[in-house]
Write an enzyme that holds these catalytic residues in place. Structure first.
Site, PDB file in Angstrom:
ATOM      1  N   GLY A   7       0.897  -1.348  -0.050  1.00  0.00           N
ATOM      2  CA  GLY A   7       0.114  -0.023  -0.032  1.00  0.00           C
ATOM      3  C   GLY A   7       0.979   1.025  -0.019  1.00  0.00           C
ATOM      4  O   GLY A   7       2.070   1.210  -0.389  1.00  0.00           O
ATOM      5  N   ASN A   8       0.243   2.460   0.280  1.00  0.00           N
ATOM      6  CA  ASN A   8       1.075   3.535   0.240  1.00  0.00           C
ATOM      7  C   ASN A   8       0.402   4.580   1.188  1.00  0.00           C
ATOM      8  O   ASN A   8      -0.546   4.247   1.914  1.00  0.00           O
ATOM      9  CB  ASN A   8       1.070   4.478  -0.867  1.00  0.00           C
ATOM     10  N   ASN A   9       0.933   5.623   1.841  1.00  0.00           N
ATOM     11  CA  ASN A   9       0.511   6.627   2.795  1.00  0.00           C
ATOM     12  C   ASN A   9      -0.599   7.357   2.622  1.00  0.00           C
ATOM     13  O   ASN A   9      -0.953   8.331   3.285  1.00  0.00           O
ATOM     14  CB  ASN A   9       1.788   7.325   3.245  1.00  0.00           C
ATOM     15  N   SER A  10      -1.176   7.137   1.298  1.00  0.00           N
ATOM     16  CA  SER A  10      -2.253   8.324   0.983  1.00  0.00           C
ATOM     17  C   SER A  10      -3.384   8.245   1.892  1.00  0.00           C
ATOM     18  O   SER A  10      -3.964   7.311   2.390  1.00  0.00           O
ATOM     19  CB  SER A  10      -2.834   7.984  -0.532  1.00  0.00           C
TER      20      SER A  10
ATOM     21  N   ALA B 224      -3.741   7.576  -5.209  1.00  0.00           N
ATOM     22  CA  ALA B 224      -2.363   6.876  -5.460  1.00  0.00           C
ATOM     23  C   ALA B 224      -2.551   5.562  -5.567  1.00  0.00           C
ATOM     24  O   ALA B 224      -2.392   4.739  -4.620  1.00  0.00           O
ATOM     25  CB  ALA B 224      -1.866   7.333  -3.818  1.00  0.00           C
TER      26      ALA B 224
END
Ligand code: CTP
Length: 400
Positions: A208-211, A276
């Site tokens: 995943g990512n930090n969005s 994102a």
């Protein structure tokens, strides 16, 4: 928009009361008539003399003047006002407002007022998040009051988190827009992607990512408040979409987001790609939990589909496609490259090199690049304000 408007500014006892001086100055500059009500404790934080001088009116604190019995009629004040702004609003005052505890002039005036009420909370992060405070804020919103959300940052306590009163410029712009009652997107159907995507590795893990989704959600709220019918396709986030004009579709993976976008794009006038999206996804996700071993682990990833680029190919004459670029280096070149490659009408660049910009923050600093070669930079601002700037640019594009 505020010229000639009668505005009551209610000031309560929080450290952010010092910002009320600048807020008053901005309201006067906008040619509003300003009367200020302070709670008794607010006088400990900023002097009535300063505020009386700036607002050009005596400050109101008590129900009556003990010297001569002159009555400060909360009913008359309530009828006089075109807008009531309470900034800063402490947890104490919001609690009283939510429960009609009318023990000072500010609360009695609030209960008598027939005008729109704007509340800019301020407090420590844990107080802000406390269930009791959240319940009061929800109640106040359900009565039709408008909350101008606090920003995240360093607080007077030294702690860092959400609770810092919105800047005076943000408050004035919020109230101004309310009166502008812009409906420049009335009838427009707008698809927005927001948040991250989660790509399954095994039964309990993902890529995943930090969005946080905050930018996409702020755009959705802004456009819906200006009349648009918004379809918000969002990855996993902990945000609520509040406006009735927003239809929310929750997805988890890039593939699900892709499929929903493909399904809905045709019937929309505009698509704004604020998500994102993961560029890669595990090739062979496991339904069970991957067990720990001593040797290295290699997870093979395969590319996901580029949702924006595919919509760029499908885009018709009468549709607009807006993209985002989050960059760490070579920002302008990369953003302009994506503008062309994905057939966007404009692209919004945020650079991780700018403090307060990008993932997780409540603020953002953007530059817009258009197909006509324009480069439009903006100051760091709350994401709600940045959303207005993006909406204004979109309104211009739709006019052409
Ligand atoms: N985007 C998308 N689908 C993807 C990847 C990106 O719709 N699979 C969209 C994003 O929502 C954004 C734009 O494309 O509006 C640019 O995304 P970004 O991640 O900055 O660019 P990439 O094309 O993924 O390039 P890179 O990661 O190499 O910078």
């Amino acid at each position: 928009m505020l010229s000639g408007k009668n505005i009551i500014l209610g000031i309560t006892g929080g450290i952010a009361a010092y910002k009320a001086a600048n807020l008053t100055r901005l309201l006067i500059k906008a040619e509003a008539n300003v009367k200020i009500i302070m709670t008794p404790i607010a006088k400990e934080f900023i002097t009535p003399l300063t505020l009386a001088t700036l607002s050009k009116n005596p400050i109101l604190v008590d129900f009556y003047n003990p010297e001569n019995g002159d009555w400060n009629s909360h009913v008359d004040l309530g009828l006089w006002a075109d807008a009531f702004i309470i900034a800063p609003a402490t947890a104490n005052t919001m609690g009283k407002m939510a429960n009609a505890i009318a023990d000072n002039l500010l609360i009695t005036t609030y209960l008598s007022a027939r005008c729109p009420v704007f509340i800019a909370p301020t407090m420590d992060l844990d107080m802000y998040k406390h269930q009791a405070n959240e319940k009061n804020m929800e109640a106040l919103q359900s009565f039709g009051n408008m909350l101008i959300e606090p920003e995240s940052g360093e607080l007077a306590s030294g702690l860092v988190g959400k609770g810092r009163m919105a800047e005076p410029e943000t408050i004035v712009s919020f109230v101004n827009d309310f009166f502008a009652n812009k409906a420049d997107f009335a009838g427009k159907k707008i698809l927005i992607t927001a948040g991250p995507t989660h790509e399954k590795i095994d039964a309990v893990r993902f890529v995943g990512n930090n969005s946080s989704g905050k930018m996409g959600f702020a755009i959705a709220e802004e456009l819906a408040s200006r009349g648009a019918l918004v379809t918000l396709i969002t990855g996993p986030v902990s945000l609520a979409s509040k406006h009735n004009g927003i239809t929310r579709i929750n997805v988890t993976t890039a593939k699900e987001m892709h499929d929903e976008c493909q399904k809905y794009f045709q019937e929309h006038d505009v698509a704004i790609m604020a998500a994102a999206v993961a560029d890669y996804t595990p090739k062979n996700p496991l339904d069970t939990k991957l067990k720990k071993k001593t040797d290295n682990l290699v997870v093979e990833l395969e590319p996901t589909k580029d949702i924006a680029a595919e919509l760029g190919k499908l885009k018709k004459e009468n549709q607009k496609l807006i993209g985002f670029a989050l960059e760490t280096d070579n920002e302008q070149v990369n953003a302009k490259g994506k503008l062309e490659k994905k057939n966007f009408d404009f692209i919004v660049l945020n650079s991780l090199n700018d403090t307060g910009a990008g993932f997780q923050h409540d603020t953002n600093k953007i530059t817009i690049f258009t197909r006509k070669g324009e480069e439009i930079p903006f100051e760091l601002n709350a994401k709600t304000v940045v959303a207005k700037k993006i909406a204004d640019q979109l309104a211009k594009e739709l006019e052409q």
